[in-house]
Design a protein around this motif. Structure first.
Motif, PDB file in Angstrom:
ATOM      1  N   CYS A 284       0.826  -1.212   0.000  1.00 18.32           N
ATOM      2  CA  CYS A 284       0.000   0.000   0.000  1.00 18.32           C
ATOM      3  C   CYS A 284       0.859   1.261   0.000  1.00 18.32           C
ATOM      4  O   CYS A 284       0.538   2.229  -0.689  1.00 18.32           O
ATOM      5  CB  CYS A 284      -0.966  -0.008   1.178  1.00 18.32           C
TER       6      CYS A 284
ATOM      7  N   PHE B  98       1.992   1.600  -3.561  1.00 18.64           N
ATOM      8  CA  PHE B  98       0.893   2.013  -4.432  1.00 18.64           C
ATOM      9  C   PHE B  98       0.627   3.503  -4.309  1.00 18.64           C
ATOM     10  O   PHE B  98       0.564   4.219  -5.319  1.00 18.64           O
ATOM     11  CB  PHE B  98      -0.383   1.227  -4.094  1.00 18.64           C
TER      12      PHE B  98
ATOM     13  N   ALA C 161      -1.815   2.001 -14.688  1.00 17.63           N
ATOM     14  CA  ALA C 161      -2.570   1.035 -13.882  1.00 17.63           C
ATOM     15  C   ALA C 161      -2.888  -0.226 -14.677  1.00 17.63           C
ATOM     16  O   ALA C 161      -2.843  -1.341 -14.137  1.00 17.63           O
ATOM     17  CB  ALA C 161      -3.861   1.673 -13.373  1.00 17.63           C
TER      18      ALA C 161
ATOM     19  N   CYS D 277      -4.030  -3.125 -12.165  1.00 15.89           N
ATOM     20  CA  CYS D 277      -4.938  -2.652 -11.111  1.00 15.89           C
ATOM     21  C   CYS D 277      -5.995  -1.669 -11.612  1.00 15.89           C
ATOM     22  O   CYS D 277      -6.671  -1.020 -10.810  1.00 15.89           O
ATOM     23  CB  CYS D 277      -4.143  -2.060  -9.948  1.00 15.89           C
TER      24      CYS D 277
ATOM     25  N   ASP E 166      -6.401  -0.511  -5.084  1.00 15.68           N
ATOM     26  CA  ASP E 166      -5.151  -0.545  -4.329  1.00 15.68           C
ATOM     27  C   ASP E 166      -4.913  -1.956  -3.783  1.00 15.68           C
ATOM     28  O   ASP E 166      -5.808  -2.815  -3.882  1.00 15.68           O
ATOM     29  CB  ASP E 166      -5.117   0.545  -3.245  1.00 15.68           C
ATOM     30  N   PRO E 167      -3.750  -2.254  -3.234  1.00 15.63           N
ATOM     31  CA  PRO E 167      -3.459  -3.611  -2.765  1.00 15.63           C
ATOM     32  C   PRO E 167      -4.346  -4.111  -1.624  1.00 15.63           C
ATOM     33  O   PRO E 167      -4.387  -5.304  -1.358  1.00 15.63           O
ATOM     34  CB  PRO E 167      -2.000  -3.508  -2.296  1.00 15.63           C
TER      35      PRO E 167
END
Length: 140
Positions: free
Chosen positions: A18, A21, A91, A96, A116-117
């Motif tokens: 995170c 990211f 992305a 993602c 996001d993760p």
């Protein structure tokens, strides 16, 4: 009394993923970290906004598993439609991208969405009444 929103705190399944990211896609940086209840607590902010609004992220969360049509999200404004396209392309390459760039009537504007993760959705927009490209009309 007039409260001011200062932070959002999130438990996340993978703290470092995170951090990476939000640094890579949002330009946020770690401004503080400390030990907390057996784990590390991290504060992240956009440069220059360290005293206005931060994300506090901590390990221990579970994946949100949001469906593609769930529009719960964090919103970031960018300075142009081309910036929305660039984020979407980055992305897509990172695997993602959840909402390809699209145009919606005012006040939504042009936007794309990423995951996001931790499973949170993150929108990047241009042309909303909040941030670069905003209309000069008041929000009703």
């Amino acid at each position: 009394m007039r409260p001011t929103l200062t932070h959002l705190a999130l438990h996340v399944p993978d703290l470092q993923a995170c951090i990476d990211f939000y640094h890579q896609f949002c330009g946020m940086r770690v401004i503080h970290e400390r030990a907390g209840k057996g784990s590390k607590i991290v504060w992240m902010s956009e440069p220059g906004k360290e005293h206005e609004f931060i994300f506090v992220i901590m390990p221990g969360g579970t994946d949100r598993n949001l469906p593609d049509n769930d529009y719960s999200h964090f919103g970031f404004a960018v300075d142009s439609r081309e910036s929305v396209d660039a984020v979407a392309l980055q992305a897509e390459r990172a695997g993602c991208l959840i909402w390809p760039p699209r145009d919606e009537p005012y006040p939504v504007g042009y936007y794309c969405g990423l995951r996001d993760p931790a499973g949170n959705y993150v929108e990047f927009s241009y042309g909303q009444p909040l941030g670069p490209g905003s209309e000069a009309m008041p929000i009703p």
